[in-house]
Write an enzyme that holds these catalytic residues in place. Structure first.
Site, short mmCIF file in Angstrom:
data_model
loop_
_atom_site.label_atom_id
_atom_site.label_comp_id
_atom_site.label_asym_id
_atom_site.label_seq_id
_atom_site.Cartn_x
_atom_site.Cartn_y
_atom_site.Cartn_z
N PRO A 15 0.83 -1.21 0.00
CA PRO A 15 0.00 0.00 0.00
C PRO A 15 0.86 1.26 0.00
CG PRO A 15 -0.75 -1.56 1.66
CD PRO A 15 0.57 -2.06 1.15
N GLU A 16 0.52 2.18 -0.88
CA GLU A 16 1.22 3.46 -0.96
C GLU A 16 0.25 4.57 -0.53
OE1 GLU A 16 3.17 3.95 -4.78
OE2 GLU A 16 3.37 1.80 -5.03
#
Ligand SMILES: [Zn+2]
Length: 271
Positions: A2-3
């Site tokens: 996840p960014e």
């Protein structure tokens, strides 16, 4: 992993659902993913009122009264969901926290355990230090900030990935932004044309904002706070599209390794 857009999506959802609520029973199934305050988590959190949920870099921060910050790092495979507590519990769910009066609980699940949870009790300055050295938030950067940050003799992609310089960008959104700006990832940052710098900043912000609108990119593990997939995957223009035609010029997308990471480019658009 996840960014920024994925963590922002989860934070926005939780920030609509949680503030003014109170945490109830806490169930920790793996203590080795909990860090920070050494007291049992239930003793610190149960009965505490939630003030806000926000994102900093790729981390999610739940602020509680008084001076308690619960920080989640999703690592590679972490999921943080708000689930009805009657719903069956999936394997690798390491932490559950009841949200009183909602019939729901927060569940943190992380099969690969590169993520973790930090319970930080102390003032904001202490919490900032525990979050580590984090660079500027890309959505808040001015052109002046960005010009200063890229004035370095480093490959542009490696620089964009450096969380101590710009916080929140990872592999997906670096590749997408560099393609949108027509910049090769190996270009030394300090060699960017003066006109390319604002173009790249605009590409980064535009890509991140669009990805947030589509609730992030689910490749394998990522889920929103209500357990759904993010749909930005259908909008990716280069990432994970090796051999497929560039949507701008039709040239086959290529994969190379930059800064130790798989990197996807259009050799024509990013010459
Ligand atoms: Zn192209």
């Amino acid at each position: 992993m996840p960014e920024l857009p994925e963590v922002e999506t989860i934070a926005r959802h939780l920030n609509e659902a949680l503030p003014h609520r109170t945490f109830g029973r806490v169930v920790v199934s793996r203590t080795d993913i909990i860090h920070g305050d050494p007291r049992p988590l239930g003793g610190v959190l149960t009965g505490r009122r939630i003030l806000s949920v926000r994102r900093r870099a790729k981390r999610l921060v739940i602020e509680l009264e008084p001076d308690i910050h619960l920080v989640f790092h999703l690592g590679m495979s972490g999921r943080l969901t708000l689930s009805p507590y009657r719903r069956p519990i999936e394997p690798h769910t390491h932490l559950r926290i009841v949200v009183r009066g909602t019939g729901q609980e927060l569940r943190f699940r992380d099969p690969r355990r590169f993520g973790g949870v930090w319970c930080l009790t102390g003032n904001g300055e202490y919490v900032g230090k525990r979050l580590g050295k984090l660079g500027l938030e890309p959505l808040d950067m001015t052109l002046k900030d960005f010009r200063r940050l890229v004035d370095r003799n480093r490959q542009i992609k490696a620089l964009l990935l450096d969380q101590g310089i710009i916080a929140g960008l990872g592999n997906i959104y670096c590749d997408e932004s560099l393609h949108a700006a027509g910049i090769h990832p190996l270009t030394p940052a300090s060699a960017l044309d003066p006109a390319q710098v604002p173009c790249l900043l605009k590409a980064i912000k535009g890509t991140l904002r669009k990805a947030i609108r589509f609730k992030g990119t689910t490749l394998i593990d990522y889920r929103t706070a209500d357990g759904l997939e993010g749909s930005f995957r259908t909008k990716l223009r280069v990432y994970h599209r090796e051999g497929q035609p560039c949507q701008t010029c039709g040239t086959a997308i290529e994969r190379l390794i930059v800064a130790g990471r798989s990197t996807f480019i259009c050799p024509q658009c990013q010459a």
